[in-house]
Structure formats: C-alpha cells, structure tokens
Design an enzyme around this catalytic site. Sequence first.
Site, PDB file in Angstrom:
ATOM      1  CB  CYS A   1      -0.975  -0.009   1.168  1.00 57.88           C
ATOM      2  SG  CYS A   1      -0.338  -0.664   2.705  1.00 57.88           S
TER       3      CYS A   1
ATOM      4  CE  LYS B   1      -4.163   1.971   3.197  1.00 55.65           C
ATOM      5  NZ  LYS B   1      -4.113   0.491   3.197  1.00 55.65           N
TER       6      LYS B   1
ATOM      7  CG  HIS C   1      -1.069   4.003   4.429  1.00 58.66           C
ATOM      8  ND1 HIS C   1      -1.095   2.644   4.189  1.00 58.66           N
ATOM      9  CD2 HIS C   1      -0.461   4.153   5.627  1.00 58.66           C
ATOM     10  CE1 HIS C   1      -0.554   1.994   5.191  1.00 58.66           C
ATOM     11  NE2 HIS C   1      -0.165   2.895   6.089  1.00 58.66           N
TER      12      HIS C   1
ATOM     13  CG  HIS D   1      -6.442  -3.345   3.640  1.00 57.95           C
ATOM     14  ND1 HIS D   1      -6.566  -3.647   4.981  1.00 57.95           N
ATOM     15  CD2 HIS D   1      -5.110  -3.136   3.439  1.00 57.95           C
ATOM     16  CE1 HIS D   1      -5.379  -3.625   5.574  1.00 57.95           C
ATOM     17  NE2 HIS D   1      -4.479  -3.328   4.647  1.00 57.95           N
TER      18      HIS D   1
ATOM     19  CG  ASP E   1      -2.730  -1.157  -2.681  1.00 57.91           C
ATOM     20  OD1 ASP E   1      -3.213  -2.268  -2.957  1.00 57.91           O
ATOM     21  OD2 ASP E   1      -2.737  -0.695  -1.514  1.00 57.91           O
ATOM     22  CG  ASN E   2      -0.962  -4.525  -2.212  1.00 57.15           C
ATOM     23  OD1 ASN E   2      -0.782  -3.535  -1.495  1.00 57.15           O
ATOM     24  ND2 ASN E   2      -1.955  -5.374  -1.998  1.00 57.15           N
TER      25      ASN E   2
ATOM     26  CE  LYS F   1      -0.750  -5.662   2.363  1.00 59.07           C
ATOM     27  NZ  LYS F   1      -1.933  -5.400   3.214  1.00 59.07           N
TER      28      LYS F   1
END
Length: 533
Positions: free
Chosen positions: A78, A135, A137, A227, A337-338, A383
């Site tokens: 992330c 998000k 982060h 997530h 993101d992954n 991930k």
Amino acid sequence: MNKNTSFWIRLVWALAAISPMSGLAQKQSGKPNIVLILADDMGFSDLGSFGSEINTPNLDKLAQEGLRITQFYNSGRCCPSRAALLTGLYPHQAGVGDMVQDKGTPAYQGYLSRNSATIGQLLKTAGYNTIASGKWHVGLVPSAWAVNRGFDQSFTMQNNGSSYFNSEPLYNDGRTVTFQLNGREIQRYDTSRYLTQAITDFAVEAIDRVKDQPDPFFLYLAYNAPHWPIQALPEDIARYKGKYLQGWDALREARYRKLVSLGIIQKEWKLSPRYEKAPGWNSDWNALSVAEKDKWDTRMAIYAAMIDRMDQCIGQVLDKVKAIGRERNTLVIFLSDNGGSGDTVREWSYVTQKTGEPGSVHSIDSYDPPWGNASNTPFRLFKKNTHEGGIASPFIAWYPGKIRANTLSTQVSHITDVMPTLLELAGIRYPETLANEKLTPLAGSSLTPLFQQPQATQPKTIFWEHEGSRAIRKADWKLVAEINQPWELYDLKTDRSETHNLAGRYPQKVKELEKEYLEWAAKVGVVDWNTIK
C-alpha cells in the site's frame, strides 16, 4: 438591442442553465478531467474483465470501451505503491520505501520527501480543481497530508486498515486510525456510512462543488476496499453466499480458463501450483467438514461483496461525471496497489480480535492465503512479495474518443508511468524545482502512445524492493528473490507464472541482472532490510 434579440439572448442563457452539456462545462480548456481510482489489496484476477466471477459491470464497461494493460505492475504494498503513484518516483526516492514508520534513512523515512511532488500539486499549476477521497497512507507528518500536498478538497484515511464502519483502532499496539476532512481530524462511528460509500459520497459531492467552474478537475479516488478486515453490507454478502462452496482450486481453475479466453494471459503460461505453506488451514478442500466449507465460503463471499460494492460506487462517480456534462472529456484510470493478500489477522497478537457476525463491525477477519492465492490467479505469492502475485495489477484506462475501445496491450508498464501520462495530457512539463525544492526526475514514461496503438510495445526495465523482497524485470527476463533467499530467474515471455526457475541454467544472466539491480538499489537508497528492522 431590440426586443427580439434580447429574447433570443435570454433563451440561450436559459438553455445553458438547464443543459448539462453547456454553460461553463462547455468552456473548459482542452485539458481532460481525470479520475484516478486505486483499489487496496485487490488481486490480478478479481474483476470480471480480468477473469473474475465477481459482478463488476461498471469497471467491465470501462474495459470494454477502453484499454486494458495486461502487464502492468505496482510496487507490491500500500504505502510504496501510493507514494510511487502520487509522485511518479520509485517509492524509495519518494521517502516511502517501506511503511509510514521512520526507519532512519531518507529512503525509509515513512513520509513523502521534500524532493517529490504529487500529481495534485503539479496539476494545480495548470488550474485543476483537485480532490482526494480515500486512503492516503503516505505519511503521518503534516507536510505529507493531502491538504498540504496539492489537494483543494480531501477526505482521507491517514494510515492503514480501518473498520469499514467506524474509527476504532484495529490494533492494540498503540497504532490508531485517523480520518481527516480537509486537514481536520474527524471520527467515524457505527452509525456512519459504510466506508466505501463514504469515500464515494465525498467524491461525488466534491465534483458537484466544482461542476460550474470552467477549469478541469482531478479526482484521486483511493478506496480501502477490499483490504482486511473483510466487512461488507449484508445485502452485498447475500449475493455471494454459497458461490464459493466448490473451493479455491475450482475457483483458480475457472479464473485461469477465463483469463486465457479473454486474452489476458497466454495459454502457455501454466497455472502456478496452489500455495500450501500457510499454517492452520487444510489445503485440500474436499477434506474439510461442511461447517468448515461454509466458514471459508463466507470469507470469500464477504471479500467479493466488498469488490462488488466498490464497483457500484465507481458507477455512482461515473454517473455524476456524466450528469454534469463532462463524460466526453474525462480520463478514467483504474489499478490496484498490490496483489491479493495472504494476511492471517486472526493469528496476529497486535490485532484486536473480534469474532462476532462475519462481515459485520463486530468481526475482524481476513480471507487468508487460499483465497488470496485465487485472487492472484495465475501467479505466485501475495502482497508484500515481488513475485508476480504481489506486484501484478489489473489496469484499465478509459477516455472516449482518445483511447481505442476494447483493446489490450502487453506493454510492460509500471505505476510510476501514471504521473508522466497525466502530465502530458494536462500539458504540463515536469519541473526541476517546486516551492524552492529540487525535484527528483521522474522514473516512469507516458502511456499515451498505447491509447491509439496498444500493440506498439517497447522494452522496459523495472525494479522492486520491499522489506528485503527484491526484483528486476528487463524486457522478458525477471530476476526475483524473497528476503534472505537466493535469486530466481524466469523468462516471462513463456513463463509469467514463474514455474520454471532458470537461474541454474543461465548463471551469467543472473549476474548481469543482479549487477543492474544493485546499481539501481544504490541509486535510490535501498538498505539491507536485515540491518534496519
């Protein structure tokens, strides 16, 4: 001015006031509006247009009317992916080589560096209205907040995993979950909107606030879904309950066949072996009891429901763009993101354990390695890993009249390519300095040549490092190793699922790629993870 002329002028202005395709919306410059959508922990095969059984009609429509890149990569987790996406730099160059904790070196300081600029900051120089919802982060210090990094309107979750229903900490080790509204901390309660919907609501309202302005808008829509904790609305879960009772092997096989039929992967790439190293679960579905199968089915049903709801919400954003008359001049990009997660949060002592109704605010759970393995079909690992399962992302770009419809590109591409793509479309040259700070040159290259010529591919070299997991892809060769493990070598042209390690057969190629990787690692500030934990 005679009465007839006055009448027609008044009529024109009246029609402009009621027509969404006229008025100020018509006066926009040629610069596109941009909607950049990021999913969190979503695997390569979790969309219908990328092999899934999950209902994702809005994203599938964008894929059918736009471009899918089948060899697009993120940065494996992330924080690093968000830093790379927002700045166009490798995460280490942006100061976020790991997460948001300061590890004591510039590459791992845990917040956006002063030598990086976000897409929001640069688009504002061209007059864009900038919005961030979701998000964030990429740093807990004020200098890294969205409100201080180029976004006019922002609703952000500052750190990692949150309940989808409130702001209660998921962790018992002192970490908190912080939400900000335009830089001001706010709290969410059990009566608050489901998080995916709340992120969408803010985005829609923010677009509405700028609909009458002639300048284009940029929306960074960063969902937390899917997530963990796996939590979803009951009506969404109900649509998937019972659909996964055939188990993870059957799901992987079905997705693999669909990926091949869609042309997303080549039939020469074998389905990687099932991941069997996670403790605490039986990899043989048929050996499970009826009660155990039901529990596993529920986990995957909740996960699927989270993606389904995200797609519904994306549809609401697209409907808003259409309603204000800007659909024809809007670029939409979607990525993850992954890869899918192999996290097993029930085993983590620092996570608050809640075992109430699955999918509700009273439950903290994950869907675990067997389903994460299915999300990443046909690839290996998850991930945090730099094998394909951790870094391969679905990628969709949609731009009516500017991107050829229903096209696939095999161009090897990276998350750092998004920034130069958007700057080119906005007519912005990446500056050498910003606010008296020297900027690190961009790492990626524009994807715009693929918009009309998706088959016009070029060789590309990409690098990764995350907590000791490391890789380089150069053209079709990939050198990869997990932390404290020897290098593995794969020819991705014939074996993208990484089933045949060629390191022993081509030792010279291993040395050649390792040398190039080490040069990159030194340049961006990679440090041996064993020495900084």
